[in-house]
Design a protein around this motif. Sequence first.
Motif, PDB file in Angstrom:
ATOM      1  N   SER A 139       0.889  -0.946  -0.053  1.00 36.76           N
ATOM      2  CA  SER A 139      -0.199  -0.285   0.197  1.00 36.76           C
ATOM      3  C   SER A 139       1.127   1.067  -0.295  1.00 36.76           C
ATOM      4  O   SER A 139       2.385   0.883   0.260  1.00 36.76           O
ATOM      5  CB  SER A 139      -0.702  -0.207   1.569  1.00 36.76           C
ATOM      6  OG  SER A 139      -0.119   0.353   2.535  1.00 36.76           O
ATOM      7  N   GLU A 171      -1.682  -2.725   8.667  1.00 31.11           N
ATOM      8  CA  GLU A 171      -2.497  -2.203   7.931  1.00 31.11           C
ATOM      9  C   GLU A 171      -3.898  -1.544   8.945  1.00 31.11           C
ATOM     10  O   GLU A 171      -4.462  -2.222   8.938  1.00 31.11           O
ATOM     11  CB  GLU A 171      -2.535  -2.208   6.368  1.00 31.11           C
ATOM     12  CG  GLU A 171      -1.662  -1.932   5.830  1.00 31.11           C
ATOM     13  CD  GLU A 171      -1.996  -2.341   4.385  1.00 31.11           C
ATOM     14  OE1 GLU A 171      -2.210  -1.495   3.707  1.00 31.11           O
ATOM     15  OE2 GLU A 171      -2.000  -3.676   3.939  1.00 31.11           O
ATOM     16  N   GLN A 229       2.625   1.529   3.729  1.00 35.52           N
ATOM     17  CA  GLN A 229       3.336   0.657   4.124  1.00 35.52           C
ATOM     18  C   GLN A 229       4.683   0.504   2.793  1.00 35.52           C
ATOM     19  O   GLN A 229       6.079   0.627   3.360  1.00 35.52           O
ATOM     20  CB  GLN A 229       3.221  -0.979   2.949  1.00 35.52           C
ATOM     21  CG  GLN A 229       2.101  -1.913   4.237  1.00 35.52           C
ATOM     22  CD  GLN A 229       1.042  -2.961   3.325  1.00 35.52           C
ATOM     23  OE1 GLN A 229       1.227  -2.776   2.108  1.00 35.52           O
ATOM     24  NE2 GLN A 229       1.806  -3.689   4.155  1.00 35.52           N
TER      25      GLN A 229
END
Length: 141
Positions: free
Chosen positions: A18, A141, A21
Motif C-alpha cells: 500500500s 495496516e 507501507q
Amino acid sequence: MSEHPDQRSPQEWRAILSPEQFRILREKGTEAPGSGKFDKHQPSSGVYTCAGCEAPLYEATHKFSSGCGWPAYFDSIPGAVTRREDRAFGMARTEIVCSNCGGHLGHVFKGEGHATPTDERHCVNSISLNFADGDKVEKGE
C-alpha cells in the motif's frame, strides 16, 4: 548492490505494498504513535513477519508492553533483523531493517531499564509487520 537477498525494484514494491507501507518500509517513514494495530497486541504464541517479504522477524514471546506507542520487542529471531547507524534528524540512533528485504522496521534502543532479558527495545512500526498464529495471518495496516 544491496546486501539483502530480496532485490525487488521500487516499482515491484509499489505493486505489492500500500502507499503507507511503501512510505514506511521502503522510504524509512514512521507511523503515528499509538496508531498501529500491533501496539497493544499481546498474543501468547505466533510470529511477526515482515509485511514486505513475509520473512519471520519476531516471536510473540519477544513482545512486551513498553508504553512507547509502537510495538516493542526485546529481541528478534536470530539473523532476521539487521542494525544500521542512523544519523538522520541530528541524532545517532540504531535503525533496524528486515535482513531479507531491507524493509525499514523502526529503531532499537538499549539501556532504558525495561525488565527484559536484553534491556533492549525494538521499536517497530505496526505497518511493517504481519502476524501469523497458526493458519490465521493478520496485517498491520
